[in-house]
Design a protein around this motif. Sequence first.
Motif, short mmCIF file in Angstrom:
data_model
loop_
_atom_site.label_atom_id
_atom_site.label_comp_id
_atom_site.label_asym_id
_atom_site.label_seq_id
_atom_site.Cartn_x
_atom_site.Cartn_y
_atom_site.Cartn_z
N THR A 65 11.22 -45.25 42.14
CA THR A 65 11.95 -43.98 42.21
C THR A 65 11.42 -43.07 41.12
OG1 THR A 65 13.68 -44.47 40.66
CG2 THR A 65 14.00 -45.29 42.88
N PRO A 66 11.54 -41.77 41.34
CA PRO A 66 11.04 -40.84 40.32
C PRO A 66 11.91 -40.83 39.08
CG PRO A 66 12.04 -39.65 42.14
CD PRO A 66 12.01 -41.08 42.54
N LEU A 67 13.10 -41.40 39.16
CA LEU A 67 14.03 -41.26 38.05
C LEU A 67 14.00 -42.43 37.09
CD1 LEU A 67 17.16 -39.90 39.87
CD2 LEU A 67 15.68 -38.68 38.33
N ILE A 68 13.82 -43.61 37.65
CA ILE A 68 14.03 -44.81 36.83
C ILE A 68 13.16 -45.91 37.42
CG2 ILE A 68 15.96 -45.69 38.19
CD1 ILE A 68 17.35 -46.36 35.56
N SER A 69 12.75 -46.82 36.58
CA SER A 69 11.87 -47.86 37.09
C SER A 69 12.67 -48.92 37.83
CB SER A 69 11.11 -48.50 35.94
OG SER A 69 11.98 -49.38 35.26
#
Lengths: 533, 635
Positions: free
Chosen positions: B419-423
């Motif tokens: 995800t672009p937000l969190i691994s």
Amino acid sequence: MNILSALVFFPIAGALLIAIWPCAERTSWRMALIASAGEFLLSLKMALLFDPNSGLMQMVEQSEWIPTFGITYLLGVDGVSLGLVVLTGALTPIVVLSAWGSIQKQIRAYLAGMLLLEGAMVGSFLALDLVLFFLFWELMLIPMAILIGVWGGPRRIYSAIKFFLYTAFGSALMLVSILSLAYLHMESRNLLTFNFLILKDLILPPHVSLYLFLGFALAFAIKVPVFPFHTWLPDAHTEAPTGGSVILAGVLLKFGVYGFFRFCLPLFPDIAMRAAPWLAGLGVVGIVYGALVSMVQTDIKRLVAFSSVSHLGFCMLGLFAFTVEGMAGSLFVCLAHGVSTGALFLLVGFLYDRRHTRDISEFGGITQVMPFYAAVFVITALASAGLPGLCGFVGEFLSLAGAFLSQSLPHARLLTVAAATAVILSAVYLLWMVQRVFFGALSNDKNRRLADLTLRERCAILPLIGLMIWMGVYPEPILARMRPTLDMLRTFVMLKRGQIERELQRNDTAPDIAPAPMEKPGSPADRPPRETV
Amino acid sequence: MFLLRYIVLPPLIALLANLLLGRWWGRKTTATLACGSVLLSFLVSLRDSYYLYMITLPETRVASDVMFTWLSIGRFEIPVEFVLDPLSGAMCLIITGVGFLIHLYSVGYMWHDPGFRRFFVYLNLFIVFMLLLVLADNLLLLFVGWEGVGLCSYLLIGFWHADMKNASAGKKAFVVNRIGDLGFLIGLLLVFAAFNTLSVSEMQEIISDAIARHLPLPLAPLAATVICLCLFVGACGKSAQIPLYVWLPDAMAGPTPVSALIHAATMVTAGVYMIARLHFLYAFSPFASGVVAVVGAATAIYAAIIGLAQNDIKKVLAYSTVSQLGYMFLAVGVGAYTFGIFHLATHAFFKALLFLGSGSVIHALSGEQDLRKMGGLCRRLPVTFWTFLAGTLAIAGVWPLAGFFSKDEILIAARLAETPLISGRALFAVGLSAAFLTAFYMGRLFVMAFLGPCRVEADKQHHIHESPWTMTVPLIVLALLSAVGGAAGVYHHSFARWLSPLYGAPDAAPPAVEHFVMAASLAVAFGGLALSFLFYLQAPTLPDRLARTAGWLYRWVAEKFYVDELYEWIVVRPVYYVGVAGQAFDKHVVDRAVNWTGGGLKGAGFLLSFFQSGNVGTYAIWFLIGVSILLHVMR
């Protein structure tokens, strides 16, 4: 006799009969019941005769009245007025039914006033001659003011006078606009007429139509009521007898919206579109403001009155979105609000008849003594809060969607989102009130002996509950009858606006041809003849 | 031939019959009608799903049934249309299947309640709206079901309305849900603005058409993100995610079967269902999906922490539900729609079981809900004990029970997520910690209720009794489902294959990851359970000592991080005071302006009245003055 004339004069005849026929009160009540029920059947018959595929005026009835001044007796019905007339027809028998036992003095006069009011209201919806319209418009003011002033609560005189003066103030300016309009028409086309169907083709220069528009719009904005012209409403509602409140909320307020639809849009499309952001914006302010103020009320009736301010804001928003969805939503809110808020006032009246107070803190746990009453109240409150499946949702959703999709309204999406917060606020103020009145322990001893609704009261409220469910589940027949009229109205407005703009451009290139008459609203008739260039 | 409308109609007819005619027949008829109608719905759903399964080409497994046109004006053309596809089929089976069991259970649970008939009318109404929600093709119709289940939730939470606390909880649920609904409504309007339709199948067609023909998509990435986030706000409200989860723990004020049906198995999963239904929109917005995953993971661990310190048996289960819903959102957020729905199904089994089991305990203890006043019930309530054990192990994620498989799949998907937000590793770590806490608080609940010494108050001791058959049979059936439901779902990937027309066949995870996650989740499950047994069975004084040592921390958690109080101060009160200010403004500014206008006119009239003296001489003077002014002006 044409059915529209019958619709107007049947209740008036009933009113006269009840007023002059000396008989027992109960008999007059029955007569009023029969008259209003007959009127309802007549309105249903009109709805059946109505051709749902036509957007034109139907069942038009025209005859000379005062030919010298071009005043005609002209009635007609289209998709905008049809629903409102049927609503009027449906609410009046319910009001008459609920009056027995609730109205303690001079019930005959009350009933006669109510029927006279009904005739005037139906007349206003159907009249297509501006003078005739104005006549009925003023005629309905008087019985309403009397209903509040005679059968109202402790501050009834103050409220009645406030209601009367405030609305009369608006209509005075409207009269000026009407007269100017006819005069200008005579000047440009050499025909003195108050026939709306002819007048609506008149094209006026913007600075003239602005004043005329303001004259009409103020009268209607007071009636709706649009914030900040709303303060007569809570007072009038709080003091009016139950039946008066039901009719006031159910029908009378709708005249504001109806007036915008019928007169402001077709007569002054350019100004209406320029004023749209303001009026829709005021509508949104009303939605939020009405809901917030409603939330902190301690008197149930006042709470419902402020909720009306909030609901009618949706009418303004949808109407001035200039989309078919929004306009249909606006009209549907009118009908749905008439049913649900009418029912709320009726229900509050039932409780008031028993306890002679409307203070929320006096109640609590009422469900335990009046379960049936509680059930219908909760259904009505949910309908008012716009729960899908009940009547409120359809209109509110269409208004919001119409505004959201509007091309002509600036900041349409922002306005819609602000208005949509009413989804939350309406749930807050209605359910909080319901909770404090109906749930919890039965703490007040005076409420311990309250009787549940009588058969007469059930007969009055159940048809409205049925309407709420029907309008929420299957609104298609109602929408279908609005559709052609609204399509036509919208097309007419857009076309006429285009025409006005073209004319303006022509005038810009050749400014000295036919400068528009500068009118000051206030003295149109005694102005000296215009010098032609 | 599909009979979609006959899935919805039986409970509707039953509720109308019970509502209008119920007073003339007894409880038995009411109960038979209410339960029978839901059973009938279940059978019809089963039949229709079977027919769907018989369609050979999986991509064409869709059936629809139009009843009538609901709204048609301008650009809106909204029919009442039901659509059955593998997803809605699975949902229908869960709703009517679990719903029937809970109806049956309620017959015993509510038998002595004076509101028996009203209860079943509400419950049937709930089933109708829930089926409408999952069967609707049009988003507006879905919204009708969405609000309708909210209404039923409101009515049923406040079912015992004589207690103001219950009524308040119902109102809170409705209002918080409405905050979410505002987001949903705006999302809906944005969808219409982009697609010019609200029909899900048409939206999907437009998108696949655009992709197939390499046309520009009808919505920009930013628009897709905004739409998805707006709709997710709605999902947060309905499915009790941060920050709108506050209503669900309070909702436990309702009768326990309601908690099982509405606030565990079905309604609260509507948000997950909605996102799974609109997966093709979320596919356009990795950012929005990432938000969904992060909120889901955060809720999963946050609610699990609160669950550790609750002493009300239903409150523990409520926070557990919030936490498990977080898992489902984590799954759909990382694109593992199949496993999100899979966890929805297994959770419906074991959480309904746990709630009904707790209901059985509460019923036996004459309404006692405090875990500290239970204990040692294993002998007195054997059926409840064994079924509850199955539920506890299932939710803790012990192999081979249902929760193990669904949770395991979600953790694998989270581990592999990008995800672009969190691994993905962080999501996995959070999910795994939440799994550990889940095992711990469930073990704690189980030990405190069923094992150890009996701490039941003396006056309630003697009438502890096992529940009647209508209550135990649902427990046993749900225990069986909790035990084998997961294994049946992963056997030959049967559940994933059933949903594959919507989500495609799931990719196989690398074996190394798969084995690592499996081992880790088994370890935390057993670890959590073992630790709770150590704490509450072996050394019962230990938890108290710990709580005392970390006094403020414990209190902070036990008081639910004071979020309710925070909302009270930053939302509820300010809004109320704005209302008060508005009221004052209305009275002292707007209305005063009106009255001053009236008063001003009156005063002007009074002043002008001095000119009307009745004296002809005065009039003549005024006349003269007027004429001279006029002459002067016109000169």
